[in-house]
Design an enzyme around this catalytic site. Structure first.
Site, PDB file in Angstrom:
ATOM      1  CE  LYS A  69     -81.592 -23.632  53.066  1.00 18.42           C
ATOM      2  NZ  LYS A  69     -81.280 -22.250  53.479  1.00 18.42           N
ATOM      3  CG  ASP A 105     -82.523 -18.239  52.430  1.00 16.20           C
ATOM      4  OD1 ASP A 105     -83.608 -18.163  53.033  1.00 16.20           O
ATOM      5  OD2 ASP A 105     -81.785 -19.246  52.477  1.00 16.20           O
TER       6      ASP A 105
HETATM    7  P1  NAP Z   1     -73.253 -22.455  57.885  1.00 15.30           P
HETATM    8  O1  NAP Z   1     -73.298 -22.638  56.421  1.00 15.30           O
HETATM    9  O2  NAP Z   1     -73.023 -23.612  58.777  1.00 15.30           O
HETATM   10  O3  NAP Z   1     -72.147 -21.320  58.212  1.00 15.30           O
HETATM   11  C1  NAP Z   1     -71.857 -20.986  59.546  1.00 15.30           C
HETATM   12  C2  NAP Z   1     -70.915 -19.776  59.561  1.00 15.30           C
HETATM   13  O4  NAP Z   1     -70.704 -19.405  60.930  1.00 15.30           O
HETATM   14  C3  NAP Z   1     -69.532 -20.063  58.973  1.00 15.30           C
HETATM   15  O5  NAP Z   1     -69.057 -18.890  58.342  1.00 15.30           O
HETATM   16  C4  NAP Z   1     -68.712 -20.372  60.231  1.00 15.30           C
HETATM   17  O6  NAP Z   1     -67.333 -20.138  60.069  1.00 15.30           O
HETATM   18  C5  NAP Z   1     -69.297 -19.394  61.194  1.00 15.30           C
HETATM   19  N1  NAP Z   1     -69.066 -19.765  62.589  1.00 15.30           N
HETATM   20  C6  NAP Z   1     -69.658 -20.784  63.280  1.00 15.30           C
HETATM   21  N2  NAP Z   1     -69.206 -20.809  64.540  1.00 15.30           N
HETATM   22  C7  NAP Z   1     -68.301 -19.787  64.662  1.00 15.30           C
HETATM   23  C8  NAP Z   1     -67.488 -19.293  65.717  1.00 15.30           C
HETATM   24  N3  NAP Z   1     -67.503 -19.875  66.934  1.00 15.30           N
HETATM   25  N4  NAP Z   1     -66.692 -18.219  65.473  1.00 15.30           N
HETATM   26  C9  NAP Z   1     -66.678 -17.624  64.257  1.00 15.30           C
HETATM   27  N5  NAP Z   1     -67.425 -18.043  63.209  1.00 15.30           N
HETATM   28  C10 NAP Z   1     -68.228 -19.112  63.414  1.00 15.30           C
HETATM   29  O7  NAP Z   1     -74.636 -21.816  58.417  1.00 15.30           O
HETATM   30  P2  NAP Z   1     -75.644 -20.856  57.620  1.00 15.30           P
HETATM   31  O8  NAP Z   1     -76.698 -21.684  57.007  1.00 15.30           O
HETATM   32  O9  NAP Z   1     -74.839 -19.928  56.783  1.00 15.30           O
HETATM   33  O10 NAP Z   1     -76.347 -20.072  58.841  1.00 15.30           O
HETATM   34  C11 NAP Z   1     -75.600 -19.157  59.634  1.00 15.30           C
HETATM   35  C12 NAP Z   1     -76.519 -18.473  60.647  1.00 15.30           C
HETATM   36  O11 NAP Z   1     -77.507 -17.694  59.961  1.00 15.30           O
HETATM   37  C13 NAP Z   1     -77.293 -19.436  61.548  1.00 15.30           C
HETATM   38  O12 NAP Z   1     -77.332 -18.884  62.842  1.00 15.30           O
HETATM   39  C14 NAP Z   1     -78.690 -19.450  60.961  1.00 15.30           C
HETATM   40  O13 NAP Z   1     -79.689 -19.707  61.926  1.00 15.30           O
HETATM   41  C15 NAP Z   1     -78.802 -18.016  60.445  1.00 15.30           C
HETATM   42  N6  NAP Z   1     -79.749 -17.904  59.330  1.00 15.30           N
HETATM   43  C16 NAP Z   1     -80.831 -17.078  59.505  1.00 15.30           C
HETATM   44  C17 NAP Z   1     -81.738 -16.928  58.477  1.00 15.30           C
HETATM   45  C18 NAP Z   1     -82.916 -16.025  58.685  1.00 15.30           C
HETATM   46  O14 NAP Z   1     -83.908 -16.175  57.959  1.00 15.30           O
HETATM   47  N7  NAP Z   1     -82.838 -15.082  59.595  1.00 15.30           N
HETATM   48  C19 NAP Z   1     -81.543 -17.606  57.262  1.00 15.30           C
HETATM   49  C20 NAP Z   1     -80.428 -18.435  57.114  1.00 15.30           C
HETATM   50  C21 NAP Z   1     -79.534 -18.572  58.170  1.00 15.30           C
HETATM   51  P3  NAP Z   1     -66.343 -21.304  59.483  1.00 15.30           P
HETATM   52  O15 NAP Z   1     -66.472 -21.226  57.980  1.00 15.30           O
HETATM   53  O16 NAP Z   1     -65.017 -20.896  59.977  1.00 15.30           O
HETATM   54  O17 NAP Z   1     -66.838 -22.606  60.056  1.00 15.30           O
END
Ligand code: NAP
Length: 280
Positions: A69, A105
């Site tokens: 992205k 998004d």
């Molecule tokens: P990302 O950029 O990798 O960010 C992940 C986030 O989760 C970070 O803030 C990370 O914190 C936090 N995290 C991960 N493991 C953790 C833990 N054990 N305890 C506390 N915080 C934790 O991922 P993303 O693209 O933002 O996606 C995040 C989630 O949203 C995913 O589950 C994805 O499937 C979902 N999502 C859904 C949609 C939808 O259409 N519904 C769209 C986009 C994303 P740190 O910064 O400390 O690592």
């Protein structure tokens, strides 16, 4: 002469888990459009060539997902306002001879709440847990909808601080330890972390900290009923799952590539739920 068959795609690495081909193929079928939408796995080192060769490959446009992205953001000629604000591109199309990039998004997030929790944007304060790519889209949507007090908490404090700086005044950064306090009078709680994904029983925040009128939205949609949503529902709060965001974010791209604005229906949702359940 008949319209050429339009070919769109979703490109990521890995990509086999993506539900986007099911969504777009469903709409193509539903509207009788002679087009196609396929998942294409492209490794990061090949992505620049893939993007610059779209036209030669006969592709009309497509979705871009993890990990491309940000690279797409840098590579497109023009970007829409959402992509500029979020710093990432998830949809590309050709217009006026140029490759354009947008980000749908934020639209997906707010359209899901419009559908499932009408009036959500009358709230004044929101707590966002997580500070990754999804959080940026959520924060942009909240700001666009006039939510003036956005409290951001993240495991890695520096990432929350960075986003607060990026988005400015409505956003404040907090430590995870401050969640009980910042939830106490919040109108909305949104989980943008991966906590709660398949098998993970971790709660990003305890719904008991929220007031009774709060709405809780989880972006995680595998499982649909996450531990956070289950706890919020048990407390009697309004809950919204993450599947609607996935469905609604697909709408603008389909319209760009195939010329018809598709509708997110219960039947489409059922189709994806069946796939998530491994029944389709
Ligand atoms: P990302 O950029 O990798 O960010 C992940 C986030 O989760 C970070 O803030 C990370 O914190 C936090 N995290 C991960 N493991 C953790 C833990 N054990 N305890 C506390 N915080 C934790 O991922 P993303 O693209 O933002 O996606 C995040 C989630 O949203 C995913 O589950 C994805 O499937 C979902 N999502 C859904 C949609 C939808 O259409 N519904 C769209 C986009 C994303 P740190 O910064 O400390 O690592």
């Amino acid at each position: 002469m008949a319209d050429p068959v339009r070919r769109a795609f979703v490109c990521g690495h890995p990509i086999s888990h993506s539900r986007s081909p099911i969504i777009h193929s469903y709409w193509l079928d539903q509207y009788g459009i002679a087009g196609s939408y396929a998942a294409i796995d492209v490794a990061p080192e090949r992505f620049p060539d893939f993007l610059s060769g779209l036209r030669e490959a006969g592709l009309t446009g497509g979705n871009i997902t993890i990990p491309h992205k940000e690279a797409a953001f840098a590579a497109v000629s023009r970007r829409d306002a959402a992509a500029e604000a979020i710093g990432a591109v998830n949809t590309v199309w050709f217009e006026d001879g140029h490759l354009h990039g947008g980000n749908s998004d934020a639209h997906g997030f707010s359209a899901n709440l419009d559908e499932c929790a009408p009036g959500w944007d009358k709230g004044r304060s929101a707590v966002v847990v997580g500070a990754g790519g999804a959080a940026r889209a959520v924060i942009h949507a909240l700001i666009e909808h006039g939510i003036g007090d956005i409290r951001l908490a993240n495991r890695t404090a520096a990432r929350a601080a960075e986003l607060a700086l990026r988005f400015g005044a409505p956003v404040s950064a907090h430590a995870m330890g401050a969640l009980p306090e910042i939830c106490a009078d919040a109108d909305l709680l949104i989980n943008t972390t991966s906590l709660g994904m398949a098998g993970d029983i971790g709660l990003p925040a305890d719904p008991a900290w929220l007031p009774e009128h709060a709405i809780v939205n989880d972006l995680v949609y595998v499982p649909l009923q996450t531990p956070l949503l289950a706890a919020a529902a048990a407390r009697g709060l309004r809950t919204v799952d993450g599947l609607g965001m996935l469905l609604h974010q697909a709408v603008p791209g389909f319209e760009r590539w195939f010329g018809r604005r598709p509708v997110v229906t219960p039947a489409l949702r059922d189709r994806i739920v069946a796939d998530l359940d491994g029944k389709a």
